[in-house]
Design a protein around this motif. Sequence first.
Motif, PDB file in Angstrom:
ATOM      1  N   LEU A  98       0.858  -1.183   0.000  1.00 54.49           N
ATOM      2  CA  LEU A  98       0.000   0.000   0.000  1.00 54.49           C
ATOM      3  C   LEU A  98       0.898   1.238   0.000  1.00 54.49           C
ATOM      4  CD1 LEU A  98      -2.990   0.992   0.221  1.00 54.49           C
ATOM      5  CD2 LEU A  98      -2.564   1.214   2.697  1.00 54.49           C
ATOM      6  N   ILE A  99       0.643   2.199  -0.919  1.00 52.69           N
ATOM      7  CA  ILE A  99       1.415   3.433  -1.027  1.00 52.69           C
ATOM      8  C   ILE A  99       0.456   4.597  -0.815  1.00 52.69           C
ATOM      9  CG2 ILE A  99       2.860   4.871  -2.503  1.00 52.69           C
ATOM     10  CD1 ILE A  99       3.805   2.380  -3.908  1.00 52.69           C
ATOM     11  N   VAL A 100       0.826   5.523   0.086  1.00 50.54           N
ATOM     12  CA  VAL A 100      -0.019   6.658   0.449  1.00 50.54           C
ATOM     13  C   VAL A 100       0.736   7.955   0.147  1.00 50.54           C
ATOM     14  CG1 VAL A 100      -1.261   7.810   2.314  1.00 50.54           C
ATOM     15  CG2 VAL A 100      -1.150   5.299   2.243  1.00 50.54           C
ATOM     16  N   HIS A 101       0.030   8.925  -0.546  1.00 51.09           N
ATOM     17  CA  HIS A 101       0.558  10.268  -0.795  1.00 51.09           C
ATOM     18  C   HIS A 101      -0.271  11.242   0.045  1.00 51.09           C
ATOM     19  CE1 HIS A 101       2.902   9.143  -4.491  1.00 51.09           C
ATOM     20  NE2 HIS A 101       2.027   8.138  -4.453  1.00 51.09           N
ATOM     21  N   THR A 102       0.346  12.032   0.910  1.00 51.62           N
ATOM     22  CA  THR A 102      -0.357  13.002   1.750  1.00 51.62           C
ATOM     23  C   THR A 102      -0.104  14.422   1.241  1.00 51.62           C
ATOM     24  OG1 THR A 102       1.508  13.173   3.265  1.00 51.62           O
ATOM     25  CG2 THR A 102      -0.161  11.485   3.743  1.00 51.62           C
ATOM     26  N   GLY A 103      -0.943  15.358   1.709  1.00 50.20           N
ATOM     27  CA  GLY A 103      -0.786  16.764   1.357  1.00 50.20           C
ATOM     28  C   GLY A 103      -1.550  17.132   0.107  1.00 50.20           C
ATOM     29  N   GLN A 125       6.551  21.752  -2.142  1.00 41.44           N
ATOM     30  CA  GLN A 125       6.672  22.007  -0.718  1.00 41.44           C
ATOM     31  C   GLN A 125       5.833  23.193  -0.262  1.00 41.44           C
ATOM     32  OE1 GLN A 125       8.222  20.050   1.391  1.00 41.44           O
ATOM     33  NE2 GLN A 125       7.834  21.308   3.189  1.00 41.44           N
ATOM     34  N   ASP A 126       5.792  24.300  -1.045  1.00 48.30           N
ATOM     35  CA  ASP A 126       5.028  25.466  -0.619  1.00 48.30           C
ATOM     36  C   ASP A 126       3.537  25.196  -0.599  1.00 48.30           C
ATOM     37  OD1 ASP A 126       4.934  25.122  -3.315  1.00 48.30           O
ATOM     38  OD2 ASP A 126       5.148  27.250  -3.810  1.00 48.30           O
ATOM     39  N   ALA A 127       3.019  24.424  -1.569  1.00 50.76           N
ATOM     40  CA  ALA A 127       1.607  24.066  -1.584  1.00 50.76           C
ATOM     41  C   ALA A 127       1.298  22.945  -0.608  1.00 50.76           C
ATOM     42  CB  ALA A 127       1.188  23.664  -2.998  1.00 50.76           C
ATOM     43  N   PHE A 128       2.334  22.127  -0.299  1.00 50.38           N
ATOM     44  CA  PHE A 128       2.156  20.993   0.607  1.00 50.38           C
ATOM     45  C   PHE A 128       1.827  21.455   2.024  1.00 50.38           C
ATOM     46  CE2 PHE A 128       4.062  17.983   3.654  1.00 50.38           C
ATOM     47  CZ  PHE A 128       3.367  16.822   3.337  1.00 50.38           C
ATOM     48  N   VAL A 129       2.423  22.550   2.484  1.00 51.71           N
ATOM     49  CA  VAL A 129       2.227  22.985   3.865  1.00 51.71           C
ATOM     50  C   VAL A 129       1.031  23.912   4.023  1.00 51.71           C
ATOM     51  CG1 VAL A 129       4.668  22.710   4.379  1.00 51.71           C
ATOM     52  CG2 VAL A 129       3.837  24.915   3.520  1.00 51.71           C
ATOM     53  N   ARG A 130       0.333  24.244   2.941  1.00 50.27           N
ATOM     54  CA  ARG A 130      -0.811  25.145   3.056  1.00 50.27           C
ATOM     55  C   ARG A 130      -2.018  24.437   3.668  1.00 50.27           C
ATOM     56  NH1 ARG A 130      -0.536  27.855  -2.987  1.00 50.27           N
ATOM     57  NH2 ARG A 130       1.460  28.968  -2.692  1.00 50.27           N
ATOM     58  N   GLN A 131      -2.096  23.109   3.547  1.00 50.88           N
ATOM     59  CA  GLN A 131      -3.217  22.342   4.085  1.00 50.88           C
ATOM     60  C   GLN A 131      -2.697  21.355   5.127  1.00 50.88           C
ATOM     61  OE1 GLN A 131      -6.291  23.159   3.333  1.00 50.88           O
ATOM     62  NE2 GLN A 131      -5.808  24.546   1.624  1.00 50.88           N
ATOM     63  N   THR A 160       5.025  10.159   7.829  1.00 53.84           N
ATOM     64  CA  THR A 160       5.962  11.263   8.064  1.00 53.84           C
ATOM     65  C   THR A 160       5.453  12.507   7.357  1.00 53.84           C
ATOM     66  OG1 THR A 160       7.286  10.594   6.152  1.00 53.84           O
ATOM     67  CG2 THR A 160       7.926   9.701   8.310  1.00 53.84           C
ATOM     68  N   ASP A 161       5.799  13.681   7.860  1.00 51.59           N
ATOM     69  CA  ASP A 161       5.308  14.956   7.311  1.00 51.59           C
ATOM     70  C   ASP A 161       6.250  15.419   6.199  1.00 51.59           C
ATOM     71  OD1 ASP A 161       3.767  17.166   6.926  1.00 51.59           O
ATOM     72  OD2 ASP A 161       4.532  18.263   8.676  1.00 51.59           O
ATOM     73  N   ARG A 162       6.124  14.788   5.021  1.00 52.63           N
ATOM     74  CA  ARG A 162       6.930  15.136   3.847  1.00 52.63           C
ATOM     75  C   ARG A 162       6.135  14.807   2.605  1.00 52.63           C
ATOM     76  NH1 ARG A 162       8.690  10.576   1.468  1.00 52.63           N
ATOM     77  NH2 ARG A 162       8.837   8.677   2.731  1.00 52.63           N
ATOM     78  N   PRO A 163       6.354  15.511   1.498  1.00 56.36           N
ATOM     79  CA  PRO A 163       5.662  15.191   0.258  1.00 56.36           C
ATOM     80  C   PRO A 163       6.274  13.946  -0.380  1.00 56.36           C
ATOM     81  CG  PRO A 163       7.135  17.030  -0.101  1.00 56.36           C
ATOM     82  CD  PRO A 163       7.185  16.723   1.364  1.00 56.36           C
TER      83      PRO A 163
END
Length: 408
Positions: free
Chosen positions: A322-327, A332-338, A363-366
């Motif tokens: 299973l592979i999950v993409h968060t954000g 990076q700039d759009a990743f931390v807006r939400q 983990t908190d990374r794109p």
Amino acid sequence: MRICDNCGAEVAPGDGFCGTCGAFLAWDATHTAPAPATMTARDAPASDGATPAATATGTPAGTGGTAAAETPARTPTEPTEPAAKPAAGTGDVEHEEHRAQERDLLRAAALVLPVRPADETNPTPPPDRAAVSPPPAADRPPVAGQPGAVLPGRPVAPTPEVRDFAGDRAGGADHVVCPACGTTNRGGSSFCRGCGRPLIATARPAVVVPWWRRLRWPRRRPGRGRLRRLLAVLVALVLVAGAVWAVARFAGPVVDAVRDRTAKPEAVLPSTVTASSEASGHPARSTVDGLNNRYWAPAADWPATGQYVELTFDPPIRLMDLIVHTGASPQQDAFVRQGRPAELTMTLWTRDGTSSTTVLRLTDRPGPQSFHHVTGGVARLRLTVDASYGAQRGRQVALAEIEVFRRP
């Protein structure tokens, strides 16, 4: 009858061993008659005072043959050439030496050649030295009774002659047959006359059975054989039943484990995608569209705990990875807006209705984050948000993409 040299007992002709003491009997040697002795010239009587010459057959004796081959023959009665008159002084000495040498030659010739009586009425002129020289050895005719030239060789022992005799007849009351070679022996014999082995069997010591062999299997008793066979059949049936149960119980998992390690997982899309709630413009279908710049977000902006998205598979699959993409975006700039999920609870339902729960910590990374989890017969998969990064009022918790891999 022969006599044994060891014990003096009588043995029949042809026996190889003595029947009384077992000694080996030597084979009869072949005796050869000695050759007749020849009379040499030294033993023959002399005639008319002359020196004995040779044997009656003309064969040289001793070393005279060598002298005959090298020295011309001349009889004592044959006239010699007149010697020159010696000169005065030293000539007399030389003349005497020459006469002595001629006498020695005549004496040597008389030893090896027969003496023919002199014919007084018809004297024979002296032969020439070149005419009376003996012919070469290769051209000489063979002399009667004289062996020819042979190469030296080793003496060969005579081959033993096996003679068959009818001394003993088989079938007598006291006859003993040898168990080793089958030869019939006379009664009372202790050893075989053919092979020499003893005819009286020696007493062998009793074989001692070890104690552990005596304790291993007790002596059989009447009526116990059938019970043992029945017990053996029951034990065999129990073993076969255990083997069948083990195959049915463990064969499937073992085969699946081998296939899981050797097969290459492949991506699979769910048949349906649902969510507990959906924000405007961010449906649950965005998690499986293959784009990581579009995401699913629950309708409640804060907090998002307890919100979930659910994938249904028909037919059920064997989940591998299973592979999950968060954000909201891989940038990076759009990743931390939400907001971003920090912890998800994965709940799996199989075709038979059973369920299992696993906690996925992110983990908190794109970018993609992989999880290896093998479960067979998965019909539904639910991801529930338990914790979030950057959750606050006015921000949405974004889940961009979910990739599911199964075993082919």
